[in-house]
Design an enzyme around this catalytic site. Structure first.
Site, PDB file in Angstrom:
ATOM      1  CB  ALA A  12    -111.476  -7.601 -27.564  1.00  0.00           C
ATOM      2  CE  LYS A  42    -103.556 -13.585 -37.864  1.00  0.00           C
ATOM      3  NZ  LYS A  42    -102.663 -13.875 -39.026  1.00  0.00           N
ATOM      4  CG  LEU A  61    -121.279  -3.271 -32.162  1.00  0.00           C
ATOM      5  CD1 LEU A  61    -120.697  -1.870 -32.226  1.00  0.00           C
ATOM      6  CD2 LEU A  61    -121.870  -3.532 -30.779  1.00  0.00           C
ATOM      7  CE  LYS A 162    -120.305   6.679 -27.646  1.00  0.00           C
ATOM      8  NZ  LYS A 162    -119.957   5.253 -27.909  1.00  0.00           N
ATOM      9  N   PRO A 185    -115.700   8.672 -20.467  1.00  0.00           N
ATOM     10  CG  PRO A 185    -114.491   6.967 -21.433  1.00  0.00           C
ATOM     11  CD  PRO A 185    -115.878   7.503 -21.319  1.00  0.00           C
ATOM     12  CB  VAL A 188    -109.161   7.989 -24.388  1.00  0.00           C
ATOM     13  CG1 VAL A 188    -108.305   6.895 -23.752  1.00  0.00           C
ATOM     14  CG2 VAL A 188    -110.517   8.068 -23.687  1.00  0.00           C
TER      15      VAL A 188
END
Length: 320
Positions: A12, A42, A61, A162, A185, A188
């Protein structure tokens, strides 16, 4: 699909994932975010709506079952996290391929246990364009796949990892009956929510601050990070979304990116030149994002993405 349900975002605090968390909170979701380093995450707790609708979980992971708690009870999972990629490559299988494949399968195993309604997986165009079929006149769509032997010959371990991870994911969800949509994508770029997570922006910063003396001999499909985050949301919210979705702006040789930055910001002394022209690279090509446009997303123009990126550098004190 009813907005406001509970979803999980893996990794995240990352560049793409943090924008995805922000967007989901703005749209009324309750978000569970998995993180590796609580200190670096944070800033997520300061996002609007985070105090009531964001909970962070530590997860690894490469540890089986590590995502069970975060995923349990979630209607959807956005698997954005990627293993840390090392620079000194001595064992590609152990350093790149196995972590990418096993990490993806560990998250999907947690989704299978939780009977998740839909999984949205972040892959990359590197799982599409590493193939002899990628030629200067080619327009690549979602039917293209990077080829294992081609990647191995060129020692492109990132693309290989990937590709194999995405293929393993498709095999797994087919076996388990999970509903999965994949976003692929391009490069990026765009504003970051924390200065330490520059992602691909490091290339543009290097051009402007002079640390990049030679630019890589590779093509870039410049894509805005906010567009990539929205592509994930649409892939989740629209029930008819299916399969893979390329999310890439027009592909430019990196030399053209340098020229464009020089044109937009003539006040900087830009000296970057293309290096390693003899090193085999991906031929110039283009991607079709028509399938994504059919979901209702129009991508930002390249110049706008670069402008937002540079403005963000200045706001964060990374550039005068």
């Amino acid at each position: 699909m009813v907005v406001g349900k509970t979803v999980c975002v893996t990794g995240a605090s990352g560049f793409i994932a943090s924008w995805l968390v922000k967007l989901l909170l703005e749209r009324g979701y309750t978000v569970r975010g998995t993180i590796r380093n609580p200190e670096k995450a944070k800033f997520l707790l300061q996002l609007p709506g985070a105090s009531d609708h964001l909970k962070l979980f530590s997860a690894d992971l490469l540890q089986s079952g590590s995502f069970d708690e975060a995923v349990a009870g979630c209607d959807g999972v956005f698997h954005v996290a990627s293993p840390i990629m090392v620079q000194a490559i001595t064992d590609p299988q152990a350093q790149f391929i196995e972590p990418a494949v096993n990490g993806t399968l560990n998250v999907l195993a947690s989704c299978a246990k939780a009977h998740t309604w839909r999984v949205v997986l972040t892959s990359t165009v590197a799982a599409i364009n590493h193939t002899p079929k990628c030629t200067p006149d080619a327009v690549l769509d979602e039917s293209f796949w990077s080829e294992e032997d081609y990647c191995r010959e060129r020692k492109d371990w990132y693309a290989l990892s990937k590709t194999l991870a995405e293929k393993a994911a498709w095999d797994f969800v087919k076996e388990k009956g999970l509903d999965m949509v994949v976003i692929n994508p391009g490069g990026v770029f765009g504003p970051t929510l924390q200065a330490s997570e520059l992602g691909s922006n490091i290339y543009i910063l290097g051009i402007l601050n002079g640390t990049m003396k030679g630019s890589p001999n590779i093509p870039f499909g410049i894509t805005g990070v906010k567009d990539v985050a929205m592509a994930h949301v649409l892939a989740y919210e629209l029930e008819h979304a299916t399969g893979r979705y390329i999310c890439s702006g027009p592909v430019h040789p990196f030399a053209d990116v340098v020229s464009l930055v020089r044109k937009l910001y003539p006040m900087y002394d830009i000296s970057a030149k293309v290096v390693d022209k003899t090193v085999p690279t991906i031929p110039p090509h283009n991607f079709s994002s028509q399938k994504l446009r059919d979901l209702g997303l129009c991508l930002q123009p390249t110049e706008d993405v670069i402008h937002e990126t540079v403005t963000n550098f200045k706001e964060q004190g990374l550039l005068d």
